[in-house]
Design an enzyme around this catalytic site. Structure first.
Site, PDB file in Angstrom:
ATOM      1  N   LYS A 213      32.808  44.813  42.327  1.00 37.07           N
ATOM      2  CA  LYS A 213      33.614  43.634  42.665  1.00 37.07           C
ATOM      3  C   LYS A 213      34.790  43.541  41.716  1.00 37.07           C
ATOM      4  O   LYS A 213      34.635  43.707  40.508  1.00 37.07           O
ATOM      5  CB  LYS A 213      32.744  42.363  42.524  1.00 37.07           C
ATOM      6  CG  LYS A 213      33.482  41.090  42.912  1.00 37.07           C
ATOM      7  CD  LYS A 213      33.403  40.851  44.397  1.00 37.07           C
ATOM      8  CE  LYS A 213      34.283  39.718  44.888  1.00 37.07           C
ATOM      9  NZ  LYS A 213      35.694  40.120  45.138  1.00 37.07           N
TER      10      LYS A 213
ATOM     11  N   LYS B 144      32.094  40.296  33.091  1.00 41.26           N
ATOM     12  CA  LYS B 144      32.302  38.930  33.581  1.00 41.26           C
ATOM     13  C   LYS B 144      31.203  38.516  34.568  1.00 41.26           C
ATOM     14  O   LYS B 144      30.604  37.440  34.448  1.00 41.26           O
ATOM     15  CB  LYS B 144      33.672  38.887  34.277  1.00 41.26           C
ATOM     16  CG  LYS B 144      34.180  37.521  34.623  1.00 41.26           C
ATOM     17  CD  LYS B 144      35.517  37.591  35.386  1.00 41.26           C
ATOM     18  CE  LYS B 144      36.596  38.356  34.668  1.00 41.26           C
ATOM     19  NZ  LYS B 144      37.906  38.272  35.340  1.00 41.26           N
TER      20      LYS B 144
ATOM     21  N   LYS C 256      37.967  47.392  39.680  1.00 41.09           N
ATOM     22  CA  LYS C 256      39.333  46.858  39.739  1.00 41.09           C
ATOM     23  C   LYS C 256      40.204  47.894  40.410  1.00 41.09           C
ATOM     24  O   LYS C 256      39.921  49.083  40.369  1.00 41.09           O
ATOM     25  CB  LYS C 256      39.867  46.607  38.323  1.00 41.09           C
ATOM     26  CG  LYS C 256      41.002  45.628  38.287  1.00 41.09           C
ATOM     27  CD  LYS C 256      40.441  44.232  38.277  1.00 41.09           C
ATOM     28  CE  LYS C 256      41.485  43.175  38.076  1.00 41.09           C
ATOM     29  NZ  LYS C 256      40.859  41.900  37.677  1.00 41.09           N
TER      30      LYS C 256
ATOM     31  N   THR D  36      39.764  29.806  39.628  1.00 41.39           N
ATOM     32  CA  THR D  36      39.832  30.307  38.247  1.00 41.39           C
ATOM     33  C   THR D  36      40.257  29.173  37.312  1.00 41.39           C
ATOM     34  O   THR D  36      39.681  28.971  36.240  1.00 41.39           O
ATOM     35  CB  THR D  36      40.799  31.504  38.146  1.00 41.39           C
ATOM     36  OG1 THR D  36      40.464  32.436  39.175  1.00 41.39           O
ATOM     37  CG2 THR D  36      40.703  32.190  36.806  1.00 41.39           C
TER      38      THR D  36
ATOM     39  N   ASN E 239      48.894  31.426  39.812  1.00 42.69           N
ATOM     40  CA  ASN E 239      47.760  30.770  40.445  1.00 42.69           C
ATOM     41  C   ASN E 239      46.757  30.223  39.414  1.00 42.69           C
ATOM     42  O   ASN E 239      46.216  29.133  39.576  1.00 42.69           O
ATOM     43  CB  ASN E 239      47.096  31.800  41.371  1.00 42.69           C
ATOM     44  CG  ASN E 239      45.937  31.222  42.116  1.00 42.69           C
ATOM     45  OD1 ASN E 239      46.004  30.093  42.587  1.00 42.69           O
ATOM     46  ND2 ASN E 239      44.850  31.967  42.202  1.00 42.69           N
TER      47      ASN E 239
ATOM     48  N   SER F 153      34.631  33.775  44.624  1.00 43.74           N
ATOM     49  CA  SER F 153      34.679  34.972  45.486  1.00 43.74           C
ATOM     50  C   SER F 153      33.262  35.314  45.968  1.00 43.74           C
ATOM     51  O   SER F 153      33.045  35.692  47.125  1.00 43.74           O
ATOM     52  CB  SER F 153      35.223  36.179  44.714  1.00 43.74           C
ATOM     53  OG  SER F 153      36.616  36.242  44.788  1.00 43.74           O
TER      54      SER F 153
END
Ligand code: GLU
Length: 423
Positions: free
Chosen positions: A67, A91, A103, A187, A218, A357
């Site tokens: 992810k 994380k 990523k 976030t 964002n 997410s």
């Protein structure tokens, strides 16, 4: 740019020592499981073909599907993507959601492309990675310079090849095609919950707590908005074009600053042409001045390597709350520790995004959608619990919150590797 992967591995080594982790785990965790390099040919509007370079690094799959987001940036390279993929694994384990870490990125300045070129690039990247991604394998999401619209293109391209609708292949989608309520601001909201927990520990009074936020995308924008609404004093903001400070200490309303910034419009409907500096009521400063202005909470919410051994000594904050990924180098960490500046690490402070997410993916798999209140009611306890687990681990190991988070996470990842017989 300094190599963020070397920094990430330095932190892994320190945490492994604190945990007395067997060398076989450390050796396995120093290498990503898969690195996909893709050449992406795109027909430009002038009919000439240009080839861009893209990456997807699948770092660890021990705790679940890979992810992590996709970034479009001219400085993106393999070392950056490897570091970011490792941090995603840490994380997800820190907040205890059932994912590994990955990523992706494309080395490109998306502002130099037309809308059509950007769409062709995003779709071609999805085709190049088709075999390696999917709801049960690897689930991309937005990151720096990517947004819900691009996730819609990725979802559409993947679904076309698969021959059916596959909303769970990416998260951070628009609401209309399977996005989740609350994902856009997640976030910032998660970072705000972490700040509130820290405020309890340090007995901070919001009205007397001066906050400076570097980055007004964002993440930085929504965080500043939540903090402002809760009464925190927002005395400085910045974006890639410069910063603004409130010299008399009156709190800045991030919504007003955003309104000024948006007056000059956006490229492709997402990249702002204007800047926070368009808000003329405040004093203009450079990014460097902003980072070293006295405040209580400094929030780097832009890119990696912003707080380094060059400027860390000049930082005059009580707390650094990392909402960007990797904004502080290990040298700066040491300086902050010496100066007794409390640093709340990225892998905890910015984990609200990937947590929502996860909720989006769960909703996609169930085809059953939650209200904004339901999303929020599930996000908050995860952030609060993770904060307290990290705080307790740091106290137990007599270490920093970064190492506290790494110890929580690496222990979970190593346990999963062991149970599965991966090492
Ligand atoms: N790009 C975000 C991050 O760095 C979100 C990743 C995701 O939602 O998968 O955490």
């Amino acid at each position: 740019m300094q190599n963020p992967f070397i920094f990430a591995m330095k932190n892994l080594t320190t945490a492994a020592k604190l945990l007395k982790l067997k060398p076989k785990f450390v050796a396995a965790l120093k290498k990503p499981e898969h690195i996909w390099n893709v050449e992406i040919p795109v027909v430009r509007d002038n009919k000439k073909t240009e080839t861009f370079h893209g990456y997807r690094v699948q770092y660890s799959g021990a705790r679940g599907p890979y992810k992590g987001g996709i970034r479009f940036h001219p400085a993106t390279d393999l070392n950056e993507v490897k570091a970011l993929a490792f941090w995603m694994a840490v994380k997800c384990a820190t907040v205890g959601i059932p994912y590994g870490g990955a990523k992706g990125g494309i080395t490109v300045d998306p502002k130099q492309l037309s809308h059509g070129e950007l769409e062709r690039l995003t779709r071609a990247y999805t085709r190049a990675l088709y075999d390696y991604i999917g709801p049960e394998k690897d689930i991309p999401a937005p990151d720096v310079n990517t947004n819900p619209h691009m996730m819609a293109w990725m979802m559409d391209e993947f679904s076309k090849i698969r021959g059916c609708n596959v909303p769970g292949v990416v998260t951070g989608k628009p609401l209309e095609i399977g996005g989740s309520q609350g994902r856009e601001e997640a976030t910032g909201r998660g970072g705000f919950y972490v700040l509130e927990e820290l405020a309890k520990k340090l007995k901070l009074n919001p009205k007397k707590t001066r906050v400076i936020v570097q980055g007004f995308g964002n993440v930085g924008y929504h965080f500043a908005r939540f903090a402002y609404k809760a009464g925190y004093q927002i005395i400085g903001l910045s974006d890639s074009q410069g910063g603004i400070l409130s010299l008399d200490g009156t709190s800045m309303d991030p919504e007003n600053v955003m309104a000024s910034k948006l007056k000059r419009g956006r490229i492709h409907g997402c990249y702002c042409i204007g800047s926070v500096c368009d808000c003329v009521h405040f004093t203009q400063v450079t990014n460097e001045e902003l980072l070293t202005t006295p405040c209580d909470v400094l929030v780097p919410a832009a890119l990696e390597n912003q707080l380094t051994k060059q400027n860390a000594k000049q930082v005059k904050a009580r707390v650094v709350l990392e909402l960007a990924n990797g904004p502080t180098t290990p040298d700066a960490d040491i300086i902050f520790k010496r100066k007794k500046i409390i640093l709340v690490p990225d892998v905890l402070a910015n984990a609200g995004g990937v947590t929502v997410s996860y909720f989006e993916w769960v909703q996609n798999l169930q085809n059953f959608y939650w209200t904004a209140a339901e999303v929020d009611a599930r996000l908050k306890p995860i952030m609060v619990r993770a904060f307290n687990e990290v705080w307790e681990m740091a106290a137990k190991k007599k270490t920093t919150l970064r190492m506290g988070a790494y110890c929580v996470a690496i222990e979970r990842i190593a346990r999963a590797m062991e149970l599965r017989g991966m090492v």
